[in-house]
Design a protein around this motif. Sequence first.
Motif, short mmCIF file in Angstrom:
data_model
loop_
_atom_site.label_atom_id
_atom_site.label_comp_id
_atom_site.label_asym_id
_atom_site.label_seq_id
_atom_site.Cartn_x
_atom_site.Cartn_y
_atom_site.Cartn_z
N PHE A 263 1.12 -1.09 0.13
CA PHE A 263 0.15 0.33 -0.18
C PHE A 263 0.86 1.37 -0.20
CE2 PHE A 263 -2.40 3.73 2.57
CZ PHE A 263 -3.25 3.70 1.80
N VAL A 264 1.11 2.15 -0.47
CA VAL A 264 1.87 3.29 -1.35
C VAL A 264 0.32 4.33 -0.78
CG1 VAL A 264 2.71 5.04 -2.46
CG2 VAL A 264 3.15 2.25 -2.46
N LEU A 265 0.68 5.61 -0.24
CA LEU A 265 0.52 6.77 -0.24
C LEU A 265 0.60 7.51 -1.42
CD1 LEU A 265 0.69 7.67 4.11
CD2 LEU A 265 -0.79 6.83 2.74
N ALA A 266 -0.36 8.49 -1.65
CA ALA A 266 0.13 9.62 -2.47
C ALA A 266 -0.60 10.33 -2.58
CB ALA A 266 -0.99 8.82 -4.26
N THR A 267 0.02 11.65 -2.36
CA THR A 267 -0.60 12.96 -1.76
C THR A 267 0.24 14.19 -1.95
OG1 THR A 267 -1.34 13.58 0.15
CG2 THR A 267 1.00 12.34 0.68
N GLY A 268 -0.48 15.24 -1.48
CA GLY A 268 0.12 16.75 -2.27
C GLY A 268 0.96 17.19 -1.04
N ALA B 7 4.11 15.49 -2.32
CA ALA B 7 3.87 16.92 -2.69
C ALA B 7 3.86 15.94 -4.28
CB ALA B 7 5.73 17.51 -2.97
N ASN B 8 3.04 15.71 -4.99
CA ASN B 8 1.82 15.41 -5.71
C ASN B 8 3.50 15.31 -7.38
OD1 ASN B 8 -0.40 16.65 -4.95
ND2 ASN B 8 0.72 19.05 -5.42
N ASP C 89 4.10 14.50 -11.63
CA ASP C 89 2.90 14.30 -10.65
C ASP C 89 2.70 13.01 -10.21
OD1 ASP C 89 2.03 11.83 -12.88
OD2 ASP C 89 1.73 13.45 -14.72
N LYS C 90 1.74 12.29 -9.45
CA LYS C 90 1.16 11.26 -9.08
C LYS C 90 1.89 10.74 -9.85
CE LYS C 90 -1.74 13.38 -5.40
NZ LYS C 90 -2.56 12.63 -4.34
N ALA C 91 1.31 9.78 -10.21
CA ALA C 91 1.37 8.51 -12.20
C ALA C 91 3.03 8.90 -11.93
CB ALA C 91 0.66 8.81 -13.15
N ASN D 97 -4.65 17.09 -9.00
CA ASN D 97 -3.66 16.48 -8.69
C ASN D 97 -3.65 15.09 -8.89
OD1 ASN D 97 -4.56 16.45 -5.76
ND2 ASN D 97 -3.16 16.56 -5.01
N ASP D 98 -5.29 13.93 -8.39
CA ASP D 98 -5.00 12.63 -8.89
C ASP D 98 -5.71 11.89 -10.16
OD1 ASP D 98 -4.55 11.81 -6.29
OD2 ASP D 98 -6.73 12.94 -5.65
#
Length: 276
Positions: free
Chosen positions: A45-50, A72-73, A203-205, A230-231
């Motif tokens: 599981f990974v958090l992906a956040t600004g 940071a996105n 970006d997050k990707a 941003n997602d």
Amino acid sequence: MSARAFGPPSLIVSDVDGTLIDDDGTVRPLTRRMLATAADRGVPFVLATGRPPRWVDEIARQIPHATYAVCANGAIVYDIVHDSVLHASTLSTSALADLAEAARRELPGCGLAAERVGDPGDDAASPTFVADPGYEHAWLNPDHIEVGDDEVIAAPAVKLLIRSSSMRSGDMADRMRAAVGDRAAITFSTDNGLIELALPGIDKASGLRILADIASLPTDAVVAFGDMPNDVEMLRWATRGVAMANAHPQARHAADEVTTGSNDEGVGRVLARWFL
């Protein structure tokens, strides 16, 4: 791909605010239970956040098996367990100066702030979030250090934040995209007069792709959850992108499906298909 055809996932990714946590900042019981079961079955599981790394710990404490975060996105790849920045994509001081000039021209009266990267990620020895005197923090409990206008852009940063509380973030983003073209990636995680600029292509990707290479994470069956512009790239990159019921229209359009809201266990309800 239909919901019935997908799963179980080999990797779970989730945005934080408006997605994983409720309005009180809590990961609710069903979601915690499903993530714990997934971890027991070997699904990372990974958090992906600004958020920057220093704002990740309060979430990671609720989910002990979260070992990595894209922060940071997408500009920072962070090892939560070892409090270590594995990769950072920074804007140079010359790029920051160019973007700051464009912001002041296109958005008169705006405030500017810069998010810098420390190592370790939760770096208390040097200021990582600096802002000019005109910057109004968009969140509760601001932790920025006020500096002079020129000092905001005096060191490389993972993102430049532009704040104009009288405007909508989407309108600000449109103005800045017209002004800077492909010189920056522009996004926002709230429509409350705040946009964030990073290196082009970040970006997050992109951050998740870098993390997957570094940590050898599986990407053959990724489920990703998000709610804001941003997602968008992450939701499109994932094998199955899931937007929240409370999501911005751009996120809903990018997703393969829409689940319930962040206050109604949307992440947990989807994961329950495979881990209940």
